[in-house]
Design a protein around this motif. Structure first.
Motif, PDB file in Angstrom:
ATOM      1  N   GLY A  30      -6.372   3.136 -12.161  1.00  0.00           N
ATOM      2  CA  GLY A  30      -6.848   3.215 -10.786  1.00  0.00           C
ATOM      3  C   GLY A  30      -6.222   2.149  -9.914  1.00  0.00           C
ATOM      4  O   GLY A  30      -5.862   2.404  -8.757  1.00  0.00           O
ATOM      5  N   CYS A  31      -6.085   0.950 -10.443  1.00  0.00           N
ATOM      6  CA  CYS A  31      -5.467  -0.148  -9.694  1.00  0.00           C
ATOM      7  C   CYS A  31      -3.999   0.153  -9.426  1.00  0.00           C
ATOM      8  O   CYS A  31      -3.507  -0.055  -8.315  1.00  0.00           O
ATOM      9  CB  CYS A  31      -5.615  -1.449 -10.466  1.00  0.00           C
ATOM     10  N   LEU A  32      -3.302   0.665 -10.431  1.00  0.00           N
ATOM     11  CA  LEU A  32      -1.890   0.995 -10.268  1.00  0.00           C
ATOM     12  C   LEU A  32      -1.701   2.099  -9.237  1.00  0.00           C
ATOM     13  O   LEU A  32      -0.803   2.010  -8.380  1.00  0.00           O
ATOM     14  CB  LEU A  32      -1.290   1.412 -11.615  1.00  0.00           C
ATOM     15  N   ILE A  33      -2.543   3.115  -9.281  1.00  0.00           N
ATOM     16  CA  ILE A  33      -2.456   4.207  -8.307  1.00  0.00           C
ATOM     17  C   ILE A  33      -2.757   3.695  -6.899  1.00  0.00           C
ATOM     18  O   ILE A  33      -2.050   4.029  -5.941  1.00  0.00           O
ATOM     19  CB  ILE A  33      -3.407   5.357  -8.705  1.00  0.00           C
ATOM     20  N   GLN A  34      -3.781   2.862  -6.782  1.00  0.00           N
ATOM     21  CA  GLN A  34      -4.154   2.330  -5.469  1.00  0.00           C
ATOM     22  C   GLN A  34      -3.047   1.454  -4.894  1.00  0.00           C
ATOM     23  O   GLN A  34      -2.709   1.562  -3.714  1.00  0.00           O
ATOM     24  CB  GLN A  34      -5.457   1.544  -5.605  1.00  0.00           C
ATOM     25  N   ILE A  35      -2.457   0.610  -5.704  1.00  0.00           N
ATOM     26  CA  ILE A  35      -1.373  -0.258  -5.233  1.00  0.00           C
ATOM     27  C   ILE A  35      -0.150   0.570  -4.867  1.00  0.00           C
ATOM     28  O   ILE A  35       0.511   0.306  -3.856  1.00  0.00           O
ATOM     29  CB  ILE A  35      -1.034  -1.322  -6.298  1.00  0.00           C
ATOM     30  N   THR A  36       0.154   1.598  -5.663  1.00  0.00           N
ATOM     31  CA  THR A  36       1.306   2.451  -5.371  1.00  0.00           C
ATOM     32  C   THR A  36       1.144   3.138  -4.023  1.00  0.00           C
ATOM     33  O   THR A  36       2.063   3.136  -3.196  1.00  0.00           O
ATOM     34  CB  THR A  36       1.495   3.499  -6.484  1.00  0.00           C
ATOM     35  N   PHE A  37      -0.024   3.721  -3.794  1.00  0.00           N
ATOM     36  CA  PHE A  37      -0.266   4.386  -2.513  1.00  0.00           C
ATOM     37  C   PHE A  37      -0.235   3.402  -1.349  1.00  0.00           C
ATOM     38  O   PHE A  37       0.345   3.677  -0.298  1.00  0.00           O
ATOM     39  CB  PHE A  37      -1.585   5.153  -2.521  1.00  0.00           C
ATOM     40  N   ALA A  38      -0.861   2.245  -1.521  1.00  0.00           N
ATOM     41  CA  ALA A  38      -0.900   1.263  -0.432  1.00  0.00           C
ATOM     42  C   ALA A  38       0.500   0.759  -0.092  1.00  0.00           C
ATOM     43  O   ALA A  38       0.853   0.659   1.092  1.00  0.00           O
ATOM     44  CB  ALA A  38      -1.815   0.101  -0.818  1.00  0.00           C
ATOM     45  N   LEU A  39       1.303   0.464  -1.097  1.00  0.00           N
ATOM     46  CA  LEU A  39       2.654  -0.026  -0.829  1.00  0.00           C
ATOM     47  C   LEU A  39       3.557   1.056  -0.251  1.00  0.00           C
ATOM     48  O   LEU A  39       4.345   0.806   0.662  1.00  0.00           O
ATOM     49  CB  LEU A  39       3.268  -0.609  -2.105  1.00  0.00           C
ATOM     50  N   THR A  40       3.441   2.273  -0.768  1.00  0.00           N
ATOM     51  CA  THR A  40       4.252   3.376  -0.253  1.00  0.00           C
ATOM     52  C   THR A  40       3.893   3.685   1.190  1.00  0.00           C
ATOM     53  O   THR A  40       4.778   3.844   2.048  1.00  0.00           O
ATOM     54  CB  THR A  40       4.063   4.637  -1.125  1.00  0.00           C
ATOM     55  N   LEU A  41       2.606   3.760   1.473  1.00  0.00           N
ATOM     56  CA  LEU A  41       2.180   4.051   2.837  1.00  0.00           C
ATOM     57  C   LEU A  41       2.467   2.886   3.780  1.00  0.00           C
ATOM     58  O   LEU A  41       2.774   3.090   4.954  1.00  0.00           O
ATOM     59  CB  LEU A  41       0.702   4.415   2.854  1.00  0.00           C
TER      60      LEU A  41
END
Length: 131
Positions: free
Chosen positions: A96-107
């Motif tokens: 969940g942390c990895l997915i959240q960080i990926t989305f936040a950085l990409t966006l």
């Protein structure tokens, strides 16, 4: 025989803003109010740009795209914060942390590119007004 670290973890422990249970409803309501105002404001911008034909210009297209990106950036983090405050669960899984960080950085990168495109659009409009 050499010893090795055998620690296995499956989640991260989140440290909250406060451990005082009396302040938890106040913090929850503040975060919820800010989230709803952000979503509502950005949706109003998107609705105004899409419904008004005079606003169908590149600048307003970029503005609605920026609002759309802002909605998604807010939605990647704030709901998890609200759930953690409400349930008193202060952890997030590694996935969940990895997915959240990926989305936040990409966006966040997409938002930076949109801001650069908006700046270039204004530069062209000011320096070469007849194009």
């Amino acid at each position: 025989m050499e010893f090795q670290n055998q620690t296995v973890f499956s989640e991260f422990i989140l440290v909250g803003l406060t451990d005082d249970p009396e302040l938890q409803p106040l913090i929850f309501s503040l975060f919820l109010a800010m989230y709803l105002v952000t979503i509502l404001g950005n949706l109003l911008i998107i609705l105004a740009v899409s419904s008004e034909s005079h606003l169908h210009t590149p600048m307003y297209f970029f503005l609605s795209s920026l609002s759309f990106t802002d909605i998604y950036i807010s939605t990647t983090t704030i709901p998890k914060i609200l759930v953690n405050i409400q349930t008193q669960e202060h952890s997030i899984s590694c996935t969940g942390c990895l997915i959240q960080i990926t989305f936040a950085l990409t966006l966040g990168g997409a938002e930076s590119c949109l801001l650069a495109l908006m700046a270039f659009d204004r530069y062209v409009a000011i320096c070469q007004p007849l194009r």
